[in-house]
Scaffold this motif. Structure first.
Motif, short mmCIF file in Angstrom:
data_model
loop_
_atom_site.label_atom_id
_atom_site.label_comp_id
_atom_site.label_asym_id
_atom_site.label_seq_id
_atom_site.Cartn_x
_atom_site.Cartn_y
_atom_site.Cartn_z
N LEU A 9 0.81 -1.37 0.08
CA LEU A 9 -0.18 -0.12 0.17
C LEU A 9 0.84 1.25 -0.07
O LEU A 9 1.62 1.35 1.18
CB LEU A 9 -0.78 -0.06 1.15
CG LEU A 9 -1.76 -1.22 1.50
CD1 LEU A 9 -2.71 -0.98 2.63
CD2 LEU A 9 -2.91 -1.08 0.15
N SER A 10 0.89 2.01 -1.14
CA SER A 10 1.54 3.30 -1.12
C SER A 10 0.73 4.50 -0.91
O SER A 10 1.18 5.64 -0.94
CB SER A 10 2.60 3.30 -2.18
OG SER A 10 1.66 3.36 -3.50
N ALA A 11 -0.69 4.32 -0.79
CA ALA A 11 -1.68 5.33 -0.84
C ALA A 11 -2.70 4.94 0.34
O ALA A 11 -3.18 3.87 0.41
CB ALA A 11 -2.47 5.60 -1.96
N GLU A 12 -2.62 5.98 1.24
CA GLU A 12 -3.48 5.64 2.42
C GLU A 12 -4.81 5.49 2.17
O GLU A 12 -5.61 4.70 2.86
CB GLU A 12 -3.24 6.86 3.42
CG GLU A 12 -2.06 6.83 4.15
CD GLU A 12 -2.11 7.98 5.10
OE1 GLU A 12 -3.02 8.58 5.53
OE2 GLU A 12 -0.85 8.43 5.76
N ALA A 13 -5.41 5.86 0.95
CA ALA A 13 -6.86 5.69 0.68
C ALA A 13 -7.33 4.20 0.64
O ALA A 13 -8.39 3.94 0.88
CB ALA A 13 -7.04 6.68 -0.58
N TRP A 14 -6.28 3.31 0.22
CA TRP A 14 -6.69 1.77 0.13
C TRP A 14 -6.66 1.25 1.48
O TRP A 14 -7.51 0.17 1.41
CB TRP A 14 -5.63 1.13 -0.51
CG TRP A 14 -5.41 1.53 -1.93
CD1 TRP A 14 -4.67 2.38 -2.57
CD2 TRP A 14 -6.53 0.93 -3.18
NE1 TRP A 14 -4.87 2.43 -4.08
CE2 TRP A 14 -6.04 1.67 -4.49
CE3 TRP A 14 -7.57 0.17 -2.93
CZ2 TRP A 14 -6.88 1.30 -5.27
CZ3 TRP A 14 -8.33 -0.15 -4.28
CH2 TRP A 14 -7.88 0.42 -5.26
N ASP A 15 -6.57 2.03 2.60
CA ASP A 15 -6.88 1.43 3.76
C ASP A 15 -8.37 1.30 3.78
O ASP A 15 -8.87 0.32 4.94
CB ASP A 15 -6.37 2.30 4.83
CG ASP A 15 -4.83 2.24 5.34
OD1 ASP A 15 -4.13 1.30 4.96
OD2 ASP A 15 -4.26 3.39 5.59
N LYS A 16 -9.01 1.86 3.41
CA LYS A 16 -10.53 1.99 3.27
C LYS A 16 -11.09 0.61 2.85
O LYS A 16 -12.18 0.15 3.08
CB LYS A 16 -11.34 3.06 2.66
CG LYS A 16 -10.79 4.52 3.07
CD LYS A 16 -11.36 5.36 1.82
CE LYS A 16 -10.94 6.75 2.23
NZ LYS A 16 -11.30 7.68 1.29
N VAL A 17 -10.48 -0.26 2.14
CA VAL A 17 -10.99 -1.38 1.47
C VAL A 17 -10.38 -2.44 2.12
O VAL A 17 -9.26 -2.97 2.36
CB VAL A 17 -10.21 -1.34 0.03
CG1 VAL A 17 -10.95 -2.97 -0.56
CG2 VAL A 17 -10.51 -0.42 -1.04
#
Length: 175
Positions: A9-17
């Motif tokens: 994960l290089s973008a925090e937004a993916w933590d939502k998935v």
């Protein structure tokens, strides 16, 4: 057949998935089962979840297209059955989230399609010509079905009449 899947994960937004790593593993396993690809035992695939800025830079560097895209695939050169590192898949959050909303899909469902699509590129499938696209899309549909997902191209038949139904992805032959 086992395959090592490295999820980054290089973008925090993916933590939502929620369950992203498990989703990736299921997609890779279903893709292998459907294609019967002959791989090196224990070979590795890397999947990086980034943002639009990062994928836009990769798209510009490797494909000469100065814009974000949903998925890029970077297959390792060489014969498929002799590659301990299969390659890399890179998936951009903003583009995939926007497409999911436009196509009335959940983010995990569209992300699964991007993983499947990227993985198929790594094992040699392409869609540069109509016959290749037909084969690849058929596989994507069967793999999605294996995973209990809707047909990833179901809503594109009407869109294709006006040219809007193309998958916005990139495939890079080598890195």
């Amino acid at each position: 057949m086992t395959i090592d899947v490295d999820v980054n994960l290089s973008a925090e937004a993916w933590d939502k998935v929620e369950g992203l790593e498990a989703l990736v593993r299921r997609c890779v396993e279903a893709s292998l089962a459907e294609t019967s690809a002959k791989l090196v035992e224990g070979c590795e695939v890397s999947v990086t979840f980034c943002d639009d800025a990062e994928i836009a830079q990769l798209n510009a560097d490797w494909r000469g297209k100065d814009k974000p895209t949903n998925v890029l695939s970077f297959p390792t050169p060489g014969k498929l059955a002799a590659r301990p590192l299969l390659g890399d898949i890179v998936i951009a959050y903003e583009t995939v989230a926007r497409e999911a909303a436009e196509q009335e899909k959940t983010l995990p469902e569209h992300t699964a399609h991007m993983v499947i699509h990227g993985f198929l590129h790594l094992i040699g499938y392409d869609h540069e010509i109509a016959a290749e696209a037909e084969v690849m899309e058929g596989l994507e549909r069967r793999i999605a079905s294996r995973l209990g997902l809707r047909d990833p191209y179901a809503d594109e038949a009407a869109d294709d009449q006006d040219g809007a139904g193309e998958l916005n992805e990139g495939h890079v032959d080598t890195i």
